[in-house]
Enzyme design. Structure first.
Site, short mmCIF file in Angstrom:
data_model
loop_
_atom_site.label_atom_id
_atom_site.label_comp_id
_atom_site.label_asym_id
_atom_site.label_seq_id
_atom_site.Cartn_x
_atom_site.Cartn_y
_atom_site.Cartn_z
N MET A 54 -5.62 1.09 21.36
CA MET A 54 -6.76 -0.46 20.57
C MET A 54 -6.10 -1.55 21.11
O MET A 54 -6.91 -2.13 21.83
CB MET A 54 -6.15 -0.12 18.50
CG MET A 54 -6.53 -1.77 18.46
SD MET A 54 -5.58 -2.47 16.46
CE MET A 54 -6.67 -0.70 15.90
N TYR B 288 -1.71 8.45 24.47
CA TYR B 288 -2.69 9.34 23.31
C TYR B 288 -2.98 10.10 23.27
O TYR B 288 -4.07 10.70 24.19
CB TYR B 288 -3.22 8.47 21.40
CG TYR B 288 -2.10 7.19 21.25
CD1 TYR B 288 -1.78 7.63 20.13
CD2 TYR B 288 -2.48 6.40 21.38
CE1 TYR B 288 -1.15 6.59 19.69
CE2 TYR B 288 -2.37 4.83 20.12
CZ TYR B 288 -1.67 5.25 19.51
OH TYR B 288 -0.69 4.89 19.24
N LYS C 101 -30.53 -12.81 22.06
CA LYS C 101 -30.57 -12.25 21.46
C LYS C 101 -29.12 -11.48 21.38
O LYS C 101 -28.20 -11.74 22.11
CB LYS C 101 -31.77 -11.12 21.04
CG LYS C 101 -31.57 -9.46 21.84
CD LYS C 101 -32.32 -9.12 21.66
CE LYS C 101 -32.29 -8.14 22.51
NZ LYS C 101 -33.88 -6.95 22.61
N ARG D 235 -42.05 1.83 17.78
CA ARG D 235 -40.76 0.94 17.20
C ARG D 235 -41.24 0.19 16.22
O ARG D 235 -42.06 0.22 14.66
CB ARG D 235 -39.70 0.83 18.26
CG ARG D 235 -38.44 0.32 17.24
CD ARG D 235 -37.20 -0.52 18.79
NE ARG D 235 -37.81 -1.25 19.13
CZ ARG D 235 -36.87 -1.61 20.43
NH1 ARG D 235 -35.98 -1.80 20.58
NH2 ARG D 235 -37.49 -3.04 21.30
C1 LIG Z 1 -34.49 -7.03 23.96
C2 LIG Z 1 -35.83 -7.51 24.60
C3 LIG Z 1 -35.95 -7.80 25.50
C4 LIG Z 1 -35.18 -7.91 26.36
O1 LIG Z 1 -35.04 -6.83 27.57
P1 LIG Z 1 -34.10 -6.85 27.81
O2 LIG Z 1 -33.89 -4.79 28.88
O3 LIG Z 1 -32.55 -6.39 27.66
O4 LIG Z 1 -34.47 -7.69 29.33
C5 LIG Z 1 -37.46 -8.24 26.00
N1 LIG Z 1 -38.48 -7.94 24.96
C6 LIG Z 1 -38.16 -7.18 23.00
C7 LIG Z 1 -39.13 -6.95 22.46
C8 LIG Z 1 -36.52 -6.86 23.10
O5 LIG Z 1 -36.28 -6.33 22.09
#
Ligand SMILES: *Cc1c(COP(=O)(O)O)cnc(C)c1O
Length: 364
Positions: free
Chosen positions: A303, A255, A35, A130
């Protein structure tokens, strides 16, 4: 000459880290989590290194499409499932497996006309609050899904909130085991932290779901470092010194004049700033490598530039290579987790935040 900043991705390290997950879970199949454009690495750039995975898990439909375009024919799992009914069409066309975490997604499946039944992962909210059905509602969701002709095999999954920390996973494990006791189907529980730290979760997983560990970052830093877990860095962010300043005691740098020299110093100016994805909040003292030797950031990150202390590096100057994180040419590694910690964040955020303007190359 282009601005000297660049990122490098290492396919061999991705492959090594994937093997590390396999070693921790030899019986399980592996979803390589890609992802967020493979945690900022680029799906197209990690594909070769991770193609020995059993499947790829992600969120965005266009990323799934990109994987198919790269020639991946194996399983792809949408970790948040579909976002609207017409996504089901794409799932059918691209043969995507999808998470089902809420009643609306079941409604959409029930209303769709599909020729090939969908492979789904039914998600339980076992305590993270969640996504997913609560344990009380999980079985009725399962029953409803399994009665649908639109649905093929149902797998069971949950996600841990504390696999990396002191609270641990025991309560969520017990909750999941109890609510799924006599349900058929494959199970998927473990993210990176659970894969590396919790053999009981691995034993209960037909599919593990490592993400961050594939990208060479420790899920439980600073309790463990990436090296402790045998993980190799997969992304290096490097640039060069584009100017130097010799300053006297009492002079300030950058800065807000937040850094004031208490001795005469030599300062290097690096072509990397927060617009490249380097964290603006990284304070004076954040580690950085110049020609593969550790030194520190001084003053505020701006930046397009940061300043580093060259006082004790007389050989360094214009054109010296600066490693913001990852591996220097001499082999010395500055862990992305160490930089993240100095900035009060995680390796996850730094790698995902690599800016569009940074050119990326893939090492051979
Ligand atoms: C992002 C995610 C993972 C991977 O998590 P990591 O901590 O990066 O290993 C696994 N399962 C779900 C549902 C996720 O959203």
């Amino acid at each position: 000459m282009p601005r000297p900043i660049s990122a490098t991705i290492y396919p061999a390290a991705l492959q090594h880290n994937l093997n590390r997950s396999r070693a921790a879970a030899p019986e399980a199949k592996v979803w390589a989590v890609v992802k967020a454009n493979a945690y900022g690495h680029g799906i197209g750039r990690v594909f070769e290194g991770l193609r020995s995975a059993d499947g790829f898990a992600l969120l965005d439909l266009d990323e799934a499409q990109a994987l198919r375009a790269l020639g991946w024919r194996g399983p792809i799992l949408l970790l948040e499932g579909i976002f609207e009914p017409r996504d089901l069409e794409l799932c059918s066309r691209l043969d995507l497996w999808h998470t089902v975490h809420c009643d609306e997604q079941i409604d959409w499946l029930a209303a769709c006309k599909t020729h090939v039944a969908h492979r789904v992962f039914l998600k339980m909210n076992s305590g993270m609050n969640r996504l997913g059905f609560t344990p009380e509602r999980y079985r009725s969701a399962w029953a409803r899904l399994s009665a649908l002709p639109q649905v093929d095999e149902i797998s069971l999954m949950t996600h841990f909130s504390d696999a990396d920390g002191g609270k641990g996973i025991a309560a969520q494990m017990a909750c999941f085991a109890e609510a799924t006791r006599d349900l058929p189907g494959e199970r998927s529980l473990s993210n990176s932290a659970a894969t590396l730290r919790h053999p009981d979760a691995v034993a209960a997983s037909d599919w593990i779901r490592p993400g961050i560990s594939l990208y060479g970052s420790a899920p439980d830093h600073p309790e463990h470092t990436a090296a402790d877990w045998g993980l190799q860095p997969t992304m290096t962010l490097s640039s060069k010194i584009i100017a130097t300043q010799a300053i006297s005691s009492g002079s300030s740098v950058g800065y807000g004049s937040t850094f004031i020299a208490d001795n005469p110093m030599r300062v290097g100016v690096v072509a990397c700033g927060y617009a490249d994805g380097y964290p603006r909040v990284a304070p004076t003292g954040t580690p950085v490598l110049v020609d593969g030797v550790r030194t520190r950031l001084i003053g505020r990150v701006s930046m397009d530039m940061v300043m580093v202390d060259l006082t004790h590096l007389p050989q360094a100057g214009m054109g010296s290579v600066v490693t913001l994180w990852g591996r220097a040419q001499n082999g010395v590694v500055l862990g992305i987790d160490e930089v993240a910690r100095a900035a009060g964040t995680l390796g996850y955020e730094l790698m995902c935040g690599l800016a569009q303007r940074v050119p990326v190359q893939v090492a051979d």
